[in-house]
Design a protein around this motif. Structure first.
Motif, PDB file in Angstrom:
ATOM      1  N   CYS A 202       0.831  -1.199   0.000  1.00  0.00           N
ATOM      2  CA  CYS A 202       0.000   0.000   0.000  1.00  0.00           C
ATOM      3  C   CYS A 202       0.869   1.253   0.000  1.00  0.00           C
ATOM      4  N   ASP A 203       0.273   2.368  -0.445  1.00  0.00           N
ATOM      5  CA  ASP A 203       0.958   3.648  -0.348  1.00  0.00           C
ATOM      6  C   ASP A 203       1.188   3.984   1.130  1.00  0.00           C
ATOM      7  N   ARG A 204       2.236   4.756   1.385  1.00  0.00           N
ATOM      8  CA  ARG A 204       2.524   5.203   2.748  1.00  0.00           C
ATOM      9  C   ARG A 204       2.544   6.720   2.793  1.00  0.00           C
ATOM     10  N   ASP A 205       1.806   7.282   3.746  1.00  0.00           N
ATOM     11  CA  ASP A 205       1.866   8.715   4.029  1.00  0.00           C
ATOM     12  C   ASP A 205       2.530   8.891   5.386  1.00  0.00           C
ATOM     13  N   ILE A 206       3.650   9.594   5.408  1.00  0.00           N
ATOM     14  CA  ILE A 206       4.370   9.807   6.666  1.00  0.00           C
ATOM     15  C   ILE A 206       4.386  11.293   6.993  1.00  0.00           C
ATOM     16  N   VAL A 207       3.915  11.621   8.187  1.00  0.00           N
ATOM     17  CA  VAL A 207       3.837  13.008   8.639  1.00  0.00           C
ATOM     18  C   VAL A 207       4.660  13.154   9.906  1.00  0.00           C
ATOM     19  N   ILE A 208       5.431  14.230   9.988  1.00  0.00           N
ATOM     20  CA  ILE A 208       6.145  14.549  11.219  1.00  0.00           C
ATOM     21  C   ILE A 208       5.276  15.500  12.044  1.00  0.00           C
TER      22      ILE A 208
END
Length: 662
Positions: A174-180
């Motif tokens: 799956c796509d990954r969205d990473i937020v800090i």
């Protein structure tokens, strides 16, 4: 409008049955949640062991909520909360010795957003410094923290999308969205009114709101579109509170949300992608639940619930206003929809609402419409539960395998005695983690792997110095005996072989082969993303009734030897530790650290060790059988992660065959 005739109750029941068939039922929803929250716990346990807890990982969104299906291919929303920058909302919360940041939430800032003012670490006073790449000094003298994101060198494969780093899914991932994000321990000022409000549905309950208020909030580096301070604003996120709300929905509410997302995905996204987000759908659902009587959310009333939500979404689009559920002044649709998009989307929603459920027959996602047709003829299709369960179990195994990569990176270039000290410290930390529930389960999954590695490092030291393995090393290795179907056991067999305990190695290998079910066991490799073929049907058949944390029977990780374990590795495999030249290393990233190790898939390694053992014992027929099995495995096993290594050791065996002939 929602006093529907009898047929809508029948349709509601059929749709509910179809959703259950594709995995939207209580059991699978709970299994999805447990899987992703366990993966979150494992990530944070590893973080505590190796990175001193400088950040915390959270998995938010559809995967951890259990509000997705196989066909929706929902992305994973990962939030990395940095712990070293305290964020406060009141001067009284100031912490001595830390770089505190005060949230400014006045009329100059967009609703749902804030500015972060730097304070002095030695006194609760504003800091004084000039503008630079990290800070901006405004005309009043306030020093404001600029938005920042992960540096490119850490996420070279990710593209930037708002505050997130996005990695496109490949090879079935799956796509990954990473937020800090940064965390504030106190509940946001802009959301305090929400704690006292109560709608007709008496939801959320007082207990839920009390819990939410203790979760504080995150601040995420993205500003409100079109705002005067867009480049300096930080969005206030109540994701932990929203997770609490989602985990307290009943199955009809969850199904309603899944259907809303399917409607958007099927009818709106093909023409107007990303205009109506799943987060807007979730927010509309929250408002509908809060403002309607709780007893309408029943299985036989699902269609009416869906129409209620779509009608409210329609109303939000007309007014171009979708109020954030917890911070209502924050309009989620602000600047997100053009007049042309608005007109067309309203027409699409009108048609769906007026179809009274018939539009659901046109949804192709997960074959929903097709399955619904079959239901009306009392025909059934294959249920998805065993496939979902299998993939969830596989995901947990990948996380466990990935833990080895973290230890590999942390032990990189460590001498054996240093590695022993580091691993001993990690095991001590694990034993001292005072958590229940999923954190405890995470420790139970990870600790045996570290025991095996520590035992193997000690054995390598023993073999190098005395050519005999200590009882302490054996004891530690045996603690990891049931880590999975074979990998830890193969380490023991490899150690016995290298210590010239050939008879004992033979016994260990015979036990491993006896209990290795070729029809069921699936190889798992967390070293890198690679394209996997369909998993075995027999594997799926065993998974449906299994808990997601019972991976030791049907999964097998690759066998990994660190450089500090070199004396536990047969000579033929040691060359794998020097596969990259100094010139190659400038192109390698942290994700390639496994290349400094000797890594081999378990099943080929089983047959390779058998070949070596039988050669020493002079059992030629069994040696030839092991060689044939090694060759057949390399050719026929579809999901080997290190096929090139398997070919290398096969080549070494063939060289020995040629020498034996001579």
């Amino acid at each position: 409008m929602f006093q529907e005739p009898h047929y809508t109750q029948t349709l509601s029941m059929r749709v509910s049955e179809v959703l259950a068939d594709i995995g939207v039922d209580e059991r699978i929803v709970l299994k999805r949640r447990r899987t992703w929250l366990l993966r979150e716990s494992m990530a944070n346990v590893n973080n505590q062991l190796w990175n001193d807890n400088s950040y915390i990982v959270y998995y938010f969104g559809s995967q951890s909520e259990g509000t997705t299906t196989m066909g929706m291919r929902s992305d994973t929303d990962e939030l990395y909360c940095i712990n070293i920058f305290p964020v406060i909302q009141d001067w009284s919360e100031w912490i001595h010795g830390e770089p505190n940041y005060l949230m400014i939430q006045d009329n100059s800032v967009s609703p749902g957003y804030c500015l972060l003012q730097l304070l002095r670490p030695d006194a609760p006073l504003p800091a004084d410094r000039e503008s630079n790449q990290y800070f901006f000094r405004d005309r009043t003298g306030k020093v404001l923290l600029k938005q920042f994101i992960f540096p490119d060198e850490y996420f070279h494969k990710f593209s930037l999308h708002g505050p997130a780093r996005v990695e496109q899914g490949s090879h079935g991932y799956c796509d990954r969205d990473i937020v800090i994000a940064l965390h504030c321990k106190t509940w946001p000022q802009q959301a305090r009114q929400w704690l006292d409000q109560q709608g007709e549905g008496q939801w959320p309950s007082a207990e839920m709101k009390q819990y939410c208020s203790r979760t504080g909030c995150f601040v995420v580096p993205v500003g409100c579109r079109g705002s005067e301070h867009e480049q300096l604003e930080w969005r206030i996120s109540t994701s932990l509170a929203e997770r609490c709300l989602m985990l307290n929905l009943n199955i009809t509410q969850i199904r309603c949300y899944v259907l809303m997302k399917m409607v958007i995905k099927s009818f709106i996204d093909p023409q107007f992608e990303d205009v109506i987000s799943s987060y807007m759908c979730k927010t509309v659902l929250f408002h509908c639940i809060a403002n309607s009587h709780f007893n309408i959310w029943r299985e036989n009333n699902l269609l009416s619930c869906l129409l209620l939500c779509l009608y409210n979404l329609h109303y939000s689009i007309i007014n171009e206003n979708c109020p954030h559920f917890i911070i209502p002044k924050n309009n989620l649709m602000r600047g997100k929809i053009t007049s042309v998009e608005k007109t067309n989307i309203l027409d699409i929603l009108n048609n769906i609402i007026n179809s009274a459920g018939v539009a659901l027959l046109c949804i192709k996602c997960d074959g929903l419409g097709f399955r619904l047709h079959f239901k009306f003829y009392n025909l059934s299709l294959v249920k998805a539960s065993k496939y979902i369960s299998g993939h969830l179990l596989y995901d947990i195994a990948i996380s466990c395998s990935g833990a080895s990569l973290i230890s590999s990176y942390s032990l990189k270039n460590k001498r054996p005695n240093e590695a022993v000290q580091k691993l001993t410290t990690c095991l001590s930390k694990i034993s001292n983690i005072q958590y229940d529930g999923l954190y405890k389960t995470a420790c139970q999954l990870l600790a045996p792997r570290y025991c095996t590695t520590l035992g193997s490092v000690l054995a390598s030291i023993n073999i190098d110095q005395h050519n005999i393995v200590s009882a302490n090393a054996f004891e530690l290795i045996l603690l990891g005996w049931f880590t999975d179907a074979a990998s830890s056991k193969l380490k023991l067999a490899s150690i016995l072989f290298c210590a010239k305990e050939i008879q004992k190695a033979d016994l260990a290998l015979s036990i491993i082969e006896k209990y290795y079910d070729l029809q069921v066991v699936e190889p798992v490799c967390g070293c890198y993303d690679f394209e996997t073929e369909a998993l075995k049907q027999e594997f799926f058949a065993t998974c449906d009734s299994r808990n997601v944390d019972t991976i030791h029977d049907d999964m097998v990780s690759c066998v990994t030897f660190l450089p500090c374990e070199i004396h536990c590795v047969p000579t033929e495999l040691r060359y794998e530790m020097i596969r990259s030249s100094p010139g190659d290393r400038i192109f390698l990233t942290q994700e390639d650290d496994w290349m400094d190790n000797a890594v081999v898939d378990s099943l080929p390694y089983l047959y390779f060790l058998q070949y070596k053992v039988y050669s020493h014992l002079g059992r030629n027929n069994e040696k030839q059988s092991a060689l044939s099995k090694l060759h057949r495995t390399i050719i026929t096993e579809p999901n080997l992660g290190h096929r090139e290594t398997a070919f290398n050791i096969l080549g070494k065996c063939m060289e020995q065959e040629v020498q034996d002939i001579k």
